[in-house]
Design a protein around this motif. Structure first.
Motif, PDB file in Angstrom:
ATOM      1  N   MET A 281      26.906  30.689  32.991  1.00  0.00           N
ATOM      2  CA  MET A 281      27.869  30.928  31.936  1.00  0.00           C
ATOM      3  C   MET A 281      29.259  30.927  32.549  1.00  0.00           C
ATOM      4  SD  MET A 281      27.915  34.955  30.928  1.00  0.00           S
ATOM      5  CE  MET A 281      27.915  36.179  32.207  1.00  0.00           C
ATOM      6  N   LEU A 282      30.219  30.658  31.715  1.00  0.00           N
ATOM      7  CA  LEU A 282      31.612  30.747  32.123  1.00  0.00           C
ATOM      8  C   LEU A 282      32.141  32.079  31.600  1.00  0.00           C
ATOM      9  CD1 LEU A 282      33.846  29.140  33.532  1.00  0.00           C
ATOM     10  CD2 LEU A 282      34.553  28.350  31.282  1.00  0.00           C
ATOM     11  N   LEU A 283      32.554  32.932  32.490  1.00  0.00           N
ATOM     12  CA  LEU A 283      33.124  34.229  32.130  1.00  0.00           C
ATOM     13  C   LEU A 283      34.628  34.134  32.328  1.00  0.00           C
ATOM     14  CD1 LEU A 283      32.496  37.317  31.520  1.00  0.00           C
ATOM     15  CD2 LEU A 283      32.872  37.623  33.966  1.00  0.00           C
ATOM     16  N   VAL A 284      35.363  34.425  31.278  1.00  0.00           N
ATOM     17  CA  VAL A 284      36.827  34.382  31.352  1.00  0.00           C
ATOM     18  C   VAL A 284      37.344  35.808  31.243  1.00  0.00           C
ATOM     19  CG1 VAL A 284      38.940  33.462  30.330  1.00  0.00           C
ATOM     20  CG2 VAL A 284      36.826  32.108  30.247  1.00  0.00           C
ATOM     21  N   SER A 285      37.965  36.281  32.310  1.00  0.00           N
ATOM     22  CA  SER A 285      38.609  37.599  32.292  1.00  0.00           C
ATOM     23  C   SER A 285      40.116  37.354  32.301  1.00  0.00           C
ATOM     24  CB  SER A 285      38.157  38.434  33.492  1.00  0.00           C
ATOM     25  OG  SER A 285      38.408  37.764  34.705  1.00  0.00           O
ATOM     26  N   PHE A 286      40.878  38.433  32.124  1.00  0.00           N
ATOM     27  CA  PHE A 286      42.320  38.275  31.928  1.00  0.00           C
ATOM     28  C   PHE A 286      43.120  39.118  32.915  1.00  0.00           C
ATOM     29  CE2 PHE A 286      40.212  37.248  28.007  1.00  0.00           C
ATOM     30  CZ  PHE A 286      40.837  36.062  27.642  1.00  0.00           C
TER      31      PHE A 286
ATOM     32  N   ARG B 168      25.972  39.139  38.275  1.00  0.00           N
ATOM     33  CA  ARG B 168      26.277  39.885  39.486  1.00  0.00           C
ATOM     34  C   ARG B 168      27.380  39.154  40.227  1.00  0.00           C
ATOM     35  NH1 ARG B 168      22.202  40.425  44.452  1.00  0.00           N
ATOM     36  NH2 ARG B 168      23.187  38.447  44.902  1.00  0.00           N
ATOM     37  N   SER B 169      28.232  39.917  40.864  1.00  0.00           N
ATOM     38  CA  SER B 169      29.328  39.344  41.626  1.00  0.00           C
ATOM     39  C   SER B 169      29.598  40.238  42.819  1.00  0.00           C
ATOM     40  CB  SER B 169      30.580  39.251  40.746  1.00  0.00           C
ATOM     41  OG  SER B 169      31.636  38.651  41.433  1.00  0.00           O
ATOM     42  N   GLU B 170      30.315  39.717  43.788  1.00  0.00           N
ATOM     43  CA  GLU B 170      30.723  40.568  44.891  1.00  0.00           C
ATOM     44  C   GLU B 170      31.616  41.674  44.342  1.00  0.00           C
ATOM     45  OE1 GLU B 170      31.527  38.379  48.742  1.00  0.00           O
ATOM     46  OE2 GLU B 170      31.505  36.750  47.264  1.00  0.00           O
ATOM     47  N   ALA B 171      31.456  42.865  44.867  1.00  0.00           N
ATOM     48  CA  ALA B 171      32.095  44.048  44.292  1.00  0.00           C
ATOM     49  C   ALA B 171      33.613  44.056  44.392  1.00  0.00           C
ATOM     50  CB  ALA B 171      31.528  45.307  44.951  1.00  0.00           C
ATOM     51  N   ASP B 172      34.169  43.386  45.389  1.00  0.00           N
ATOM     52  CA  ASP B 172      35.610  43.503  45.624  1.00  0.00           C
ATOM     53  C   ASP B 172      36.420  42.295  45.140  1.00  0.00           C
ATOM     54  OD1 ASP B 172      34.636  41.733  47.486  1.00  0.00           O
ATOM     55  OD2 ASP B 172      35.646  42.638  49.198  1.00  0.00           O
ATOM     56  N   VAL B 173      35.850  41.463  44.282  1.00  0.00           N
ATOM     57  CA  VAL B 173      36.564  40.265  43.821  1.00  0.00           C
ATOM     58  C   VAL B 173      37.399  40.560  42.575  1.00  0.00           C
ATOM     59  CG1 VAL B 173      34.918  38.666  44.851  1.00  0.00           C
ATOM     60  CG2 VAL B 173      34.592  39.427  42.490  1.00  0.00           C
ATOM     61  N   GLY B 174      38.316  39.661  42.286  1.00  0.00           N
ATOM     62  CA  GLY B 174      39.260  39.844  41.187  1.00  0.00           C
ATOM     63  C   GLY B 174      38.628  40.057  39.835  1.00  0.00           C
ATOM     64  N   LYS B 175      37.572  39.311  39.500  1.00  0.00           N
ATOM     65  CA  LYS B 175      36.986  39.449  38.155  1.00  0.00           C
ATOM     66  C   LYS B 175      36.456  40.853  37.918  1.00  0.00           C
ATOM     67  CE  LYS B 175      32.930  36.914  39.332  1.00  0.00           C
ATOM     68  NZ  LYS B 175      33.658  36.316  40.384  1.00  0.00           N
ATOM     69  N   VAL B 176      35.893  41.465  38.949  1.00  0.00           N
ATOM     70  CA  VAL B 176      35.370  42.829  38.801  1.00  0.00           C
ATOM     71  C   VAL B 176      36.534  43.793  38.577  1.00  0.00           C
ATOM     72  CG1 VAL B 176      34.155  44.694  39.998  1.00  0.00           C
ATOM     73  CG2 VAL B 176      33.286  42.344  40.114  1.00  0.00           C
ATOM     74  N   LYS B 177      37.607  43.628  39.318  1.00  0.00           N
ATOM     75  CA  LYS B 177      38.784  44.480  39.122  1.00  0.00           C
ATOM     76  C   LYS B 177      39.381  44.284  37.735  1.00  0.00           C
ATOM     77  CE  LYS B 177      39.815  44.243  44.025  1.00  0.00           C
ATOM     78  NZ  LYS B 177      40.681  43.680  45.054  1.00  0.00           N
TER      79      LYS B 177
ATOM     80  N   ARG C 236      37.128  45.985  35.104  1.00  0.00           N
ATOM     81  CA  ARG C 236      37.298  47.448  35.131  1.00  0.00           C
ATOM     82  C   ARG C 236      38.573  47.859  34.382  1.00  0.00           C
ATOM     83  NH1 ARG C 236      33.665  49.800  38.642  1.00  0.00           N
ATOM     84  NH2 ARG C 236      33.058  48.592  40.466  1.00  0.00           N
ATOM     85  N   ARG C 237      39.608  47.042  34.481  1.00  0.00           N
ATOM     86  CA  ARG C 237      40.887  47.348  33.839  1.00  0.00           C
ATOM     87  C   ARG C 237      40.895  46.975  32.356  1.00  0.00           C
ATOM     88  NH1 ARG C 237      44.426  44.112  32.647  1.00  0.00           N
ATOM     89  NH2 ARG C 237      43.857  42.510  34.118  1.00  0.00           N
ATOM     90  N   ASP C 238      40.270  45.843  32.015  1.00  0.00           N
ATOM     91  CA  ASP C 238      40.297  45.330  30.646  1.00  0.00           C
ATOM     92  C   ASP C 238      38.938  44.713  30.333  1.00  0.00           C
ATOM     93  OD1 ASP C 238      40.765  44.077  28.207  1.00  0.00           O
ATOM     94  OD2 ASP C 238      42.373  42.799  28.943  1.00  0.00           O
TER      95      ASP C 238
END
Length: 116
Positions: free
Chosen positions: A1-6, A29-38, A41-43
């Motif tokens: 899937m394509l996940l689009v975060s902002f 699942r993604s690596e814990a310290d990557v941008g999409k996870v951050k 968490r914010r939005d």
């Protein structure tokens, strides 16, 4: 899937991910310290769309909300992903992801207002 975060400034950041469906939820699942996870968490607002292996969209995006699962919620997501991708996933993990920390993401599709 394509996940689009902002990003904070509203810029869309598309990322292809392996996923596993369960009911009206999608798990990834993604690596814990990557941008999409951050960003999630914010939005929690995201878009999801079907895509090919290179992340090229194959259909229209859908509104969704995502959240990073707590450690006590991750077993179900891991079991679903392992069942869906099996041996190929295990081999990739041994080669590329050994010793890394992961975050599991739960995505809930939002109802389509046009269908209500």
């Amino acid at each position: 899937m394509l996940l689009v975060s902002f990003r904070r400034d509203g810029t869309a950041v598309p990322t292809p991910l392996w996923f596993a469906p369960s009911g009206d939820m999608l798990y990834a699942r993604s690596e814990a310290d990557v941008g999409k996870v951050k960003r999630i968490r914010r939005d929690p607002r995201v878009l999801v769309a079907p895509c090919d292996g290179r992340g090229r969209p194959l259909g229209p995006p859908h509104d969704a909300h995502a959240r990073v699962l707590a450690s006590d919620e991750q077993l179900t997501a891991e079991a679903l992903l392992a069942a869906r991708y099996g041996l190929a996933r295990r081999m990739l993990e041994r080669v590329f992801f050994r010793g890394r920390q992961f975050a599991y993401i739960e995505v809930r599709l939002m109802p389509d207002p046009a269908s209500q």
